[in-house]
Enzyme design. Structure first.
Site, PDB file in Angstrom:
ATOM      1  N   CYS A 288       0.838  -1.216   0.000  1.00 56.95           N
ATOM      2  CA  CYS A 288       0.000   0.000   0.000  1.00 56.95           C
ATOM      3  C   CYS A 288       0.859   1.247   0.000  1.00 56.95           C
ATOM      4  CB  CYS A 288      -0.920  -0.014   1.209  1.00 56.95           C
ATOM      5  SG  CYS A 288      -0.006  -0.206   2.745  1.00 56.95           S
ATOM      6  N   GLU A 383      -4.232   2.906  -8.388  1.00 54.75           N
ATOM      7  CA  GLU A 383      -3.292   1.996  -7.727  1.00 54.75           C
ATOM      8  C   GLU A 383      -3.179   0.730  -8.579  1.00 54.75           C
ATOM      9  OE1 GLU A 383      -4.553  -0.174  -4.172  1.00 54.75           O
ATOM     10  OE2 GLU A 383      -2.699   0.450  -3.181  1.00 54.75           O
TER      11      GLU A 383
HETATM   12  P1  NAD Z   1      -9.385  -6.645  -0.764  1.00 55.32           P
HETATM   13  O1  NAD Z   1     -10.081  -5.411  -0.328  1.00 55.32           O
HETATM   14  O2  NAD Z   1      -9.857  -7.327  -1.966  1.00 55.32           O
HETATM   15  O3  NAD Z   1      -9.439  -7.743   0.394  1.00 55.32           O
HETATM   16  C1  NAD Z   1      -9.009  -7.471   1.715  1.00 55.32           C
HETATM   17  C2  NAD Z   1      -9.719  -8.411   2.663  1.00 55.32           C
HETATM   18  O4  NAD Z   1     -11.115  -8.107   2.657  1.00 55.32           O
HETATM   19  C3  NAD Z   1      -9.599  -9.887   2.286  1.00 55.32           C
HETATM   20  O5  NAD Z   1      -9.510 -10.667   3.456  1.00 55.32           O
HETATM   21  C4  NAD Z   1     -10.917 -10.145   1.573  1.00 55.32           C
HETATM   22  O6  NAD Z   1     -11.314 -11.501   1.585  1.00 55.32           O
HETATM   23  C5  NAD Z   1     -11.865  -9.283   2.394  1.00 55.32           C
HETATM   24  N1  NAD Z   1     -13.091  -8.907   1.700  1.00 55.32           N
HETATM   25  C6  NAD Z   1     -13.320  -8.868   0.348  1.00 55.32           C
HETATM   26  N2  NAD Z   1     -14.606  -8.505   0.118  1.00 55.32           N
HETATM   27  C7  NAD Z   1     -15.178  -8.297   1.328  1.00 55.32           C
HETATM   28  C8  NAD Z   1     -16.480  -7.897   1.747  1.00 55.32           C
HETATM   29  N3  NAD Z   1     -17.443  -7.623   0.878  1.00 55.32           N
HETATM   30  N4  NAD Z   1     -16.720  -7.750   3.074  1.00 55.32           N
HETATM   31  C9  NAD Z   1     -15.742  -8.000   3.988  1.00 55.32           C
HETATM   32  N5  NAD Z   1     -14.501  -8.411   3.651  1.00 55.32           N
HETATM   33  C10 NAD Z   1     -14.215  -8.545   2.342  1.00 55.32           C
HETATM   34  O7  NAD Z   1      -7.849  -6.259  -0.840  1.00 55.32           O
HETATM   35  P2  NAD Z   1      -6.657  -7.176  -1.353  1.00 55.32           P
HETATM   36  O8  NAD Z   1      -6.768  -7.288  -2.827  1.00 55.32           O
HETATM   37  O9  NAD Z   1      -6.602  -8.417  -0.531  1.00 55.32           O
HETATM   38  O10 NAD Z   1      -5.396  -6.271  -0.944  1.00 55.32           O
HETATM   39  C11 NAD Z   1      -4.887  -5.248  -1.723  1.00 55.32           C
HETATM   40  C12 NAD Z   1      -5.376  -3.908  -1.233  1.00 55.32           C
HETATM   41  O11 NAD Z   1      -5.059  -3.737   0.140  1.00 55.32           O
HETATM   42  C13 NAD Z   1      -4.679  -2.763  -1.949  1.00 55.32           C
HETATM   43  O12 NAD Z   1      -5.611  -1.761  -2.256  1.00 55.32           O
HETATM   44  C14 NAD Z   1      -3.697  -2.248  -0.897  1.00 55.32           C
HETATM   45  O13 NAD Z   1      -3.307  -0.912  -1.060  1.00 55.32           O
HETATM   46  C15 NAD Z   1      -4.468  -2.461   0.349  1.00 55.32           C
HETATM   47  N6  NAD Z   1      -3.572  -2.492   1.499  1.00 55.32           N
HETATM   48  C16 NAD Z   1      -3.563  -1.441   2.377  1.00 55.32           C
HETATM   49  C17 NAD Z   1      -2.680  -1.439   3.452  1.00 55.32           C
HETATM   50  C18 NAD Z   1      -2.622  -0.304   4.441  1.00 55.32           C
HETATM   51  O14 NAD Z   1      -2.086  -0.499   5.535  1.00 55.32           O
HETATM   52  N7  NAD Z   1      -3.119   0.879   4.121  1.00 55.32           N
HETATM   53  C19 NAD Z   1      -1.819  -2.512   3.630  1.00 55.32           C
HETATM   54  C20 NAD Z   1      -1.857  -3.550   2.716  1.00 55.32           C
HETATM   55  C21 NAD Z   1      -2.747  -3.539   1.649  1.00 55.32           C
END
Ligand code: NAD
Length: 479
Positions: A288, A383
């Site tokens: 991120c 992103e």
């Molecule tokens: P994502 O939002 O697809 O998934 C994150 C989590 O949410 C997973 O466990 C997923 O199964 C769950 N999820 C998905 N749909 C959901 C719903 N409807 N309700 C509840 N939970 C749900 O993200 P990703 O693809 O796993 O990760 C990448 C993203 O994470 C990027 O945008 C990145 O920038 C962000 N990120 C942010 C930080 C930070 O600290 N700011 C750190 C790491 C990653």
């Protein structure tokens, strides 16, 4: 330790009430990103497993909250030791799920131990104030846990991000129900299993496996969950924000970024170029806080970009650069290569998939740098979450501030300059949660971390995070 979560095994189960719980229905097949071949089978949970985990957490909540601070702190420190003692195994697990180079996996595991150590050492922090409101009235405040906290995490730094939320939540007196990304569940299960082994009471840390739509939503919607810490994408953050608004529960949202890395003409250009490349290739750009928008002062633009390209070409897919996590992410990054071309960006290096010997079906791309980018192009605004850097020239500090802030995101800003006054002015004026000056990514567990704008709200890490896992009660006493 129970071996069900070690890398040789095919099926990964939930961890509820201090025990491994098999799937009541199906298991999901997860693909190995290094080979493109089937990897692991992960239990596919749903609302009923979430409810079992919540009931286990509810049974454990009072005992955990009332445990004397010293005892809670000892368990946290024992957990840090346990993680370090098993660092090789945990790093192997992380590598098996994500394909990341071993050095990155090891650093991530060390960071996970550090969260338990740091928060374990804060158990004696005073939690309240005494307010002098009137001679015959004493008012004191105390911080109380929310109760059961949901922790939903993404796939890029799996154990680290789980530990980042779990450790402060526990120290604040909460119990947790975690849901790791379905793609990278191994180490969160291992973390919960290790907690049981070092003596955490059953039900204090529970992990339910499955998809976001089934398990994630069930956690945010569950009536007994009083706070959710979410790390992930903006879209999902927004979706769970609607549920949380209906339920009137607080969230911590750690979302995406498109962070600016600003290089002024007086910077040490060799150091800045090397760090700029680290800043977008670490974890194959799937971070991120990646510095994916490189803002370069026009007077040094050509010289500096030559250095950046030379540094980028030293990064080798399959060695220092891991794969992208899934076929979908692999395809998405390739689509952005097409978008960059259509928008007229100049590809300075990379811009294609990478063939890695012995891993021909792995999800590798070349580290890629685009030059002559304008900040309104999609590749400068969206992103990408891959090793893709876009370079944008600027004229002076005001121009750099304007371009940095012309973004929906606001996670990190990095500055390279020898002029301290300029650094401090720019640091004040950019809308981001963290600023680095003449260094990229010095974040430690002590440094509060979080976003502005679409990068989210609330803070993880540091003493600040504990306050996001507790709320204040005031008690007024007439004497
Ligand atoms: P994502 O939002 O697809 O998934 C994150 C989590 O949410 C997973 O466990 C997923 O199964 C769950 N999820 C998905 N749909 C959901 C719903 N409807 N309700 C509840 N939970 C749900 O993200 P990703 O693809 O796993 O990760 C990448 C993203 O994470 C990027 O945008 C990145 O920038 C962000 N990120 C942010 C930080 C930070 O600290 N700011 C750190 C790491 C990653």
């Amino acid at each position: 330790m129970n071996t069900q979560s070690t890398i040789e095994l095919e099926q990964l189960n939930h961890w509820i009430d201090g025990a491994s719980v098999p799937a009541s229905g199906d298991y999901m097949e997860i693909t190995n990103p290094m080979t493109g071949a089937p990897g692991l089978l992960v239990a596919k949970g749903g609302a009923s497993e979430v409810d079992s985990a919540v009931q286990a957490a509810a049974r454990a909540a009072k005992g955990w909250r009332n445990m004397v601070a010293a005892e809670r702190g000892r368990l946290m420190l024992a957990m840090a030791r346990k993680i370090r003692d098993n660092a090789d195994m945990l790093a192997e697990m992380e590598r098996a799920d994500t394909g990341k180079p071993m050095a990155g996996a090891r650093a991530e595991i060390e960071g996970s131990a550090a969260y338990f150590e740091f928060y374990g050492s804060l158990v004696y922090l005073p939690t309240g104030e005494l307010l002098d409101v009137a001679p015959d009235q004493h008012v004191f405040t105390k911080r109380e846990p929310y109760g059961i906290v949901g922790v939903i995490t993404p796939w890029n730094l799996p154990m680290n991000q789980a530990a980042r939320a779990v450790a402060p939540a526990l120290v604040a007196g909460n119990v947790v129900v975690c849901k790791p990304s379905e793609i990278t569940s191994r180490t969160t299960i291992a973390m919960a299993e290790m907690a049981t082994e070092v003596g955490f009471p059953d039900g204090v840390i529970n992990v339910v496996l499955g998809t976001g739509e089934t398990v994630g939503e069930a956690i945010v919607s569950h009536a007994q969950i009083r706070k959710v810490a979410f790390t992930g994408s903006v879209g999902v953050g927004r979706a769970i924000g609607h549920i949380a608004a209906e339920r009137i529960i607080p969230l911590t949202l750690e979302l995406g970024g498109k962070s600016a890395n600003i290089v002024f003409e007086d910077a040490d250009l060799d150091v800045a170029a090397a760090e700029a490349v680290k800043g977008f290739t670490l974890n194959a750009g799937q971070v991120c806080s990646a510095g994916t928008r490189l803002l370069v002062q026009r007077s040094i633009y050509d010289t500096f970009m030559e250095k950046v390209v030379a540094e980028t070409q030293k990064v080798t897919p399959g060695e220092s650069l891991g794969p992208l996590i899934t076929p979908a992410q692999f395809k998405r990054v390739q689509e952005y290569f097409g978008v960059a071309q259509q928008d007229g960006a100049k590809c300075l290096t990379g811009g294609d998939v990478a063939k890695v010997p012995d891993h021909e079906d792995g999800f590798y791309v070349q580290p890629t740098v685009y030059g002559d980018v304008s900040n309104d192009m999609r590749i400068a605004q969206e992103e990408i979450f891959g090793p893709v850097l876009v370079a944008i020239p600027f004229d002076d500090a005001d121009d750099a501030i304007r371009i940095t802030n012309d973004s929906d995101y606001g996670l990190i800003g990095t500055l390279w300059t020898r002029d301290v006054s300029r650094a401090l002015r720019v640091a004040d004026e950019i809308n981001v949660g963290q600023v680095f000056v003449n260094v990229w990514n010095t974040m430690s567990v002590q440094t509060p971390f979080g976003g502005h704008k679409n990068s989210g709200y609330g803070r993880e890490k540091g003493i600040d995070a504990i306050h996001h896992y507790s709320h204040v009660k005031s008690v007024s006493v007439k004497i």
